[in-house]
Design an enzyme around this catalytic site. Structure first.
Site, short mmCIF file in Angstrom:
data_model
loop_
_atom_site.label_atom_id
_atom_site.label_comp_id
_atom_site.label_asym_id
_atom_site.label_seq_id
_atom_site.Cartn_x
_atom_site.Cartn_y
_atom_site.Cartn_z
N GLU A 195 -3.56 8.14 -0.38
CA GLU A 195 -2.46 9.03 -0.79
C GLU A 195 -1.49 9.32 0.36
O GLU A 195 -0.98 10.43 0.53
CB GLU A 195 -2.99 10.33 -1.40
N GLY A 197 0.83 -1.19 0.00
CA GLY A 197 0.00 0.00 0.00
C GLY A 197 0.86 1.25 0.00
O GLY A 197 1.16 1.83 -1.04
#
Length: 386
Positions: free
Chosen positions: A364, A133
């Protein structure tokens, strides 16, 4: 009525103030009638409307033009204040084609940006993998050189607009080196043989999200974005621009929560007087107002620095995202508390905001990752100055 006095801060030019006013009026007139019960259909409708009326022109830049980060932040803040899904629709058009704007060849820009900037094509940013991730450098998806083509194999997950996008900016390992130096970026249109959507993910604030699988999927050499082995640099450069805009979306949610709270405490009566008369309530409102203004200062400092020519604003953008998303969560929580039982009733705006904000502290770059970035940047600056 949302506070707009921040538009008089020296970060902004007249064109920014004009855009914010026009977009606020447009959002008030256009967004209320869009049905969110079918999220995919709503996103398509929102992209079409944003493109039709010119707002997506700001989501990408062609040739020597530069993305204006203050404009991107103002748009996301304003849209988020009105409708979280509208903010999502705009953001994905920018993030999905950010690498094309920043690193695409003239031919690549000419092929895709006129479509995404008019709402005729939807875009996505395919970076995250099941086992990597935030650890982008250890992505395992491969793009094998096969003469005139690259052959893609692997999975991407938690991809926004996954399953409904027309084009994906995708990152895969081309093997120039271990870690970050072995990744490259590609433009991958939907519908290719060997490209399938294996799962549509459901989350607390509905958005189109999917897991993508590539099995011997062939793409032409012309799909390569920038240079081979530059994928990590490209991804970080895109996030350097758009990370501040995530903070701006959180700010938009927080501003709306503060407005909803102000309306509630001014109208709700307790023992014959407005709820606002209680000192404890005034304390909550004060904390919310401080968090909103402090967030705005960090966000627009980062955006102004980037627009003023800073090569990287990694530290500034990380600070803006960390503080603004975490504090927006607190602002919204206070707004829910001030609404009492109504605050957790489905259909109330503050309940919707409570669900909307949570993901922004993860995507993000999760909050704890931002802390690592800030600490390393701060230590690097200290050591560099000694």
């Amino acid at each position: 009525m949302a506070d707009k006095s921040f538009l008089d801060w020296p970060f902004f030019e007249a064109r920014h103030r004009d855009l914010a006013e026009r977009l606020d009026a447009w959002a008030g007139a256009e967004l209320g009638g869009i049905d969110h019960s079918d999220v995919d259909a709503a996103c398509r409708e929102l992209v079409t409307a944003l493109g039709r009326d010119g707002w997506l022109e700001h989501s990408g830049a062609e040739g020597d033009a530069r993305l204006d980060v203050r404009t991107l932040c103002l748009i996301r803040e304003t849209l988020a204040r009105h409708d979280g899904l509208a903010d999502f629709a705009f953001a994905m058009q920018g993030l999905g084609t950010g690498a094309i704007s920043l690193f695409g060849s003239p031919e690549q820009q000419a092929e895709w940006l006129p479509l995404t900037r008019t709402g005729k094509a939807m875009s996505a940013f395919a970076l995250t993998e099941p086992q990597s991730g935030s650890d982008v450098a250890n992505a395992t998806m491969t793009a094998e050189d096969d003469g005139e083509h690259f052959i893609l194999n692997g999975e991407k997950t938690w991809i926004s607009n996954g399953g409904i996008a027309d084009v994906y900016t995708l990152f895969a390992r081309t093997g120039e080196a271990e870690g970050a130096r072995g990744l490259s970026a590609f433009i991958v249109p939907a519908g290719l043989k060997g490209f399938e959507v294996t799962e549509r993910q459901q989350v607390i604030a509905p958005h189109p999200l999917a897991t993508l699988r590539f099995t011997d999927c062939r793409i032409p050499k012309s799909a390569l974005l920038g240079e081979r082995g530059a994928g990590f640099k490209i991804a970080m450069s895109v996030l350097d621009v758009f990370r501040s805009t995530v903070a701006a979306a959180a700010l938009g949610f927080a501003r709306r929560a503060l407005d909803e709270a102000l309306a509630r405490v001014s109208e709700r009566q307790v023992q014959g007087a407005p709820l606002f008369e209680l000192q404890m309530v005034q304390g909550h409102i004060a904390d919310m107002a401080v968090d909103v203004d402090a967030s705005a200062l960090l966000i627009y400092r980062a955006a102004w620095a980037k627009d003023s020519g800073a090569a990287r604003v990694t530290r500034e953008a990380a600070m803006a995202k960390l503080f603004s998303t975490d504090q927006a969560q607190l602002v919204i929580d206070r707004a829910v508390q001030l609404h009492g039982g109504d605050g957790v009733r489905h259909g109330q705006k503050v309940e919707e905001l409570y669900r909307d904000i949570r993901a922004l502290r993860i995507y993000e770059g999760a909050s704890d990752v931002q802390r690592v970035v800030i600490a390393r940047q701060t230590m690097g600056a200290f050591l560099g100055g000694t």
